[in-house]
Design an enzyme around this catalytic site. Sequence first.
Site, short mmCIF file in Angstrom:
data_model
loop_
_atom_site.label_atom_id
_atom_site.label_comp_id
_atom_site.label_asym_id
_atom_site.label_seq_id
_atom_site.Cartn_x
_atom_site.Cartn_y
_atom_site.Cartn_z
N LYS A 49 0.96 -1.56 -0.19
CA LYS A 49 -0.11 -0.27 -0.06
C LYS A 49 0.92 1.41 -0.14
O LYS A 49 0.90 2.56 -0.46
CB LYS A 49 -0.88 0.31 1.15
CG LYS A 49 -2.37 -1.05 1.19
CD LYS A 49 -3.23 -0.94 2.10
CE LYS A 49 -3.99 -2.38 2.31
NZ LYS A 49 -4.69 -2.40 3.74
N GLN A 93 -5.14 -1.18 9.95
CA GLN A 93 -4.67 -2.04 9.54
C GLN A 93 -4.97 -3.25 9.81
O GLN A 93 -4.69 -3.52 11.84
CB GLN A 93 -3.16 -2.68 9.34
CG GLN A 93 -2.51 -3.73 7.74
CD GLN A 93 -3.04 -4.33 7.07
OE1 GLN A 93 -3.06 -2.88 6.45
NE2 GLN A 93 -3.29 -5.45 6.57
N ASP A 116 -10.63 3.26 4.42
CA ASP A 116 -10.94 1.26 4.21
C ASP A 116 -12.90 1.16 4.11
O ASP A 116 -13.00 0.10 3.59
CB ASP A 116 -10.44 0.95 5.61
CG ASP A 116 -9.33 0.43 5.01
OD1 ASP A 116 -9.58 0.00 4.07
OD2 ASP A 116 -8.55 -0.27 5.48
#
Length: 284
Positions: A49, A93, A116
């Site tokens: 990412k 994460q 997200d």
Amino acid sequence: MENILDGKKLAEQMKASLKDKIAKLPYSIRLAVVMVEGNSASQIYVDNKIKACKALGIECNLYTFSATTDENEVANILQNLAEDRKVHGILLQLPLPKHMNKDKLLKLIPAEKDVDGFSGENIGELCLKGLRGNAFIPCTPLGILELLRSNQIEISGKNVVVVGRSNIVGKPMAMLLLTEGATVTICHKLTKNLAQFTRQADILIVAVGKRNLIDADMVKEGVVIVDVGINRMEDGKICGDVHFESVQKKAKAITPVPGGVGPMTIAMLLYNTYQAAKQQEERV
Ligand code: NAD
């Protein structure tokens, strides 16, 4: 091959177009990534990412905590990032170590920075309005929808079976397809006789994490297959949940692993981050 849904190629095109747009902005975009150690795959995902952000000119700050860190330390950094006007997107994460309360920590990310799309607010908006709302939509379902649409695969009126009901893939995927007019069936680990459902699918989306879960006998001729699974084989290579070689022969279209859903997920994270920055910087 003709019936391959090439996520890698589409993701490259999308990233090139985003890069041009980002280069023209009068401000810089910043994504903060918060990671707690303890999951070997997470480090690889986070590295990918960050690399993708840098390639597009998005600044990326990584905050790494050890697996034994107190939850409050992670909460503190999330609170600071939430208030920092230079930070447009925040990514926590997952998975987190067992001693941390994932839901409590995710709630500290404001919806406008939740690139997200995991927050209750964003998921709620997705359920109510789908693509027509203001929600940040979770990157994997959004990427899959984009891949289907760009390959002119009709969704409205189709029987779509989603295998997997996680909050980050299966559930938001199903809701998104429903708002796009599909008749959606969600299967999961407690579903009895999975094949009975998968054989009905015009479009079959598999997000489980079990190699060879779906074989040719479980799908109908002409099906469109989206394989989200990531499984590591003995030789270190990765494969999906679908037995590719046999199922491809029956499928109208199929995503490869790697090169299908994975690159689209990253492209959508970049897209969501770009959108978050625009909304925050261009707010009147
Ligand atoms: P998860 O573990 O949270 O969910 C797995 C789901 O599979 C559960 O809902 C469970 O009920 C279901 N399941 C388990 N065994 C089953 C069975 N035998 N039959 C039917 N359903 C079964 O996982 P997740 O986060 O949703 O991820 C799923 C897979 O997708 C993993 O392999 C993950 O690595 C991969 N993934 C890939 C991407 C990508 O970008 N390519 C993104 C996210 C997740």
